[in-house]
Design a protein around this motif. Structure first.
Motif, short mmCIF file in Angstrom:
data_model
loop_
_atom_site.label_atom_id
_atom_site.label_comp_id
_atom_site.label_asym_id
_atom_site.label_seq_id
_atom_site.Cartn_x
_atom_site.Cartn_y
_atom_site.Cartn_z
N GLY A 130 0.83 -1.20 0.00
CA GLY A 130 0.00 0.00 0.00
C GLY A 130 0.86 1.25 0.00
O GLY A 130 2.02 1.23 0.45
N ALA A 131 0.30 2.33 -0.52
CA ALA A 131 1.05 3.59 -0.66
C ALA A 131 1.50 4.15 0.69
O ALA A 131 2.61 4.67 0.80
CB ALA A 131 0.21 4.62 -1.41
N ALA A 132 0.68 4.04 1.70
CA ALA A 132 1.06 4.58 3.02
C ALA A 132 2.27 3.84 3.58
O ALA A 132 3.18 4.47 4.14
CB ALA A 132 -0.12 4.49 3.99
N ALA A 133 2.32 2.53 3.42
CA ALA A 133 3.47 1.76 3.92
C ALA A 133 4.73 2.08 3.12
O ALA A 133 5.82 2.20 3.71
CB ALA A 133 3.16 0.26 3.85
N ILE A 134 4.60 2.23 1.82
CA ILE A 134 5.76 2.59 1.00
C ILE A 134 6.32 3.93 1.44
O ILE A 134 7.53 4.09 1.64
CB ILE A 134 5.39 2.61 -0.50
N THR A 135 5.43 4.90 1.61
CA THR A 135 5.84 6.24 2.05
C THR A 135 6.55 6.15 3.41
O THR A 135 7.63 6.72 3.59
CB THR A 135 4.61 7.17 2.15
N SER A 136 5.96 5.43 4.33
CA SER A 136 6.54 5.28 5.67
C SER A 136 7.88 4.57 5.62
O SER A 136 8.84 5.00 6.28
CB SER A 136 5.57 4.51 6.56
N ASN A 137 7.98 3.50 4.84
CA ASN A 137 9.24 2.75 4.74
C ASN A 137 10.37 3.65 4.27
O ASN A 137 11.51 3.54 4.76
CB ASN A 137 9.09 1.58 3.77
N ILE A 138 10.08 4.53 3.34
CA ILE A 138 11.11 5.42 2.82
C ILE A 138 11.42 6.54 3.79
O ILE A 138 12.58 6.76 4.16
CB ILE A 138 10.69 5.99 1.44
N LEU A 139 10.40 7.26 4.22
CA LEU A 139 10.63 8.46 5.02
C LEU A 139 11.17 8.16 6.42
O LEU A 139 11.84 9.00 7.01
CB LEU A 139 9.36 9.30 5.10
N HIS A 140 10.94 6.97 6.94
CA HIS A 140 11.49 6.62 8.25
C HIS A 140 12.96 6.21 8.18
O HIS A 140 13.67 6.24 9.17
CB HIS A 140 10.67 5.51 8.91
N ALA A 141 13.44 5.85 6.99
CA ALA A 141 14.82 5.36 6.88
C ALA A 141 15.75 6.28 6.10
O ALA A 141 16.96 6.21 6.27
CB ALA A 141 14.81 3.98 6.21
N VAL A 142 15.20 7.13 5.26
CA VAL A 142 16.05 7.94 4.38
C VAL A 142 16.84 8.99 5.15
O VAL A 142 16.38 9.51 6.16
CB VAL A 142 15.19 8.59 3.25
N GLN A 143 18.02 9.25 4.64
CA GLN A 143 18.88 10.30 5.20
C GLN A 143 19.72 10.87 4.06
O GLN A 143 19.73 10.31 2.96
CB GLN A 143 19.75 9.72 6.31
N PRO A 144 20.42 11.95 4.28
CA PRO A 144 21.27 12.48 3.22
C PRO A 144 22.23 11.40 2.71
O PRO A 144 22.83 10.69 3.51
CB PRO A 144 22.02 13.63 3.89
N GLY A 145 22.32 11.25 1.40
CA GLY A 145 23.19 10.26 0.79
C GLY A 145 22.54 8.91 0.56
O GLY A 145 23.16 8.02 -0.03
N SER A 146 21.30 8.73 1.01
CA SER A 146 20.62 7.44 0.84
C SER A 146 20.36 7.13 -0.63
O SER A 146 20.16 8.02 -1.45
CB SER A 146 19.27 7.44 1.57
N ILE A 147 20.35 5.83 -0.90
CA ILE A 147 19.90 5.30 -2.19
C ILE A 147 18.70 4.42 -1.88
O ILE A 147 18.81 3.45 -1.12
CB ILE A 147 21.02 4.52 -2.90
N VAL A 148 17.55 4.77 -2.46
CA VAL A 148 16.28 4.11 -2.18
C VAL A 148 15.95 3.16 -3.32
O VAL A 148 16.05 3.53 -4.49
CB VAL A 148 15.15 5.15 -2.00
N SER A 149 15.51 1.95 -2.99
CA SER A 149 15.08 0.96 -3.97
C SER A 149 13.56 1.01 -4.14
O SER A 149 12.82 0.87 -3.17
CB SER A 149 15.51 -0.43 -3.52
#
Length: 184
Positions: A130-149
């Motif tokens: 679901g879109a909410a989980a995808i958003t949460s998975n990214i925004l809770h882990a991302v930081q400067p320099g991150s590469i997101v899959s």
């Protein structure tokens, strides 16, 4: 930070994802599966200033292959990229694995890819949470320099993108290509 997409799925959905990214004045890196890559998709990705790279020809578990088959997966996709764009692309990402094995790294290097691209943030969008989980998975882990899959072939990824990009902006992060990220 960089948003990277496994290039496969419905071309219409890929087009919508790219349009959303561009509307938000962001960029991405698409690691294309060779059998998925068409001239129009290659032109669309490269023409908009996104990175286009190699994610194997058939998206099989490259880590489980013998050297001959793994080499063929990398080189066939590289040849497809070169035929369509004049370049093999800057990046190689192994299929079905977050990290390249020593054998896959060696084969990728021989094929012209000095770097095997991994990621530190997995959106898990391929599980269709679901879109909410995808958003949460990214925004809770991302930081400067991150590469997101991420993956182009999942509708919830498209739905999540505006919220993800807004959340990144609120944190002072811009989505750039991997080439831009690693050049800084």
């Amino acid at each position: 930070m960089a948003l990277t997409f496994h290039g496969a799925g419905a071309p219409r959905l890929a087009e919508q994802v790219l349009t959303t990214i561009e509307r938000e004045e962001a960029h991405a890196t698409v690691l294309a599966v060779g059998t998925w890559l068409t001239p129009s998709i290659a032109d669309r990705v490269a023409g908009a200033g996104h990175d286009l790279g190699n994610h194997t020809m058939h998206h099989l578990d490259i880590s489980a292959m013998n050297a001959h088959d793994a080499d063929r997966e990398i080189r066939e996709c590289a040849a497809r990229l070169h035929h369509l764009t004049g370049s093999i692309g800057s990046w190689f990402r192994p299929s079905a694995s977050a990290h390249a094995t020593p054998l896959v790294r060696a084969l990728a290097t021989r094929a012209g890819y000095p770097t095997c691209l991994s990621y530190d943030v997995d959106s898990l969008d391929y599980t269709d949470p679901g879109a909410a989980a995808i958003t949460s998975n990214i925004l809770h882990a991302v930081q400067p320099g991150s590469i997101v899959s991420l993956h182009l072939g999942h509708p919830d990824t498209l739905t999540a993108l505006p919220r993800v990009l807004d959340g990144l902006r609120r944190r002072g992060l811009n989505a750039v290509t991997v080439s831009q990220l690693l050049a800084d």
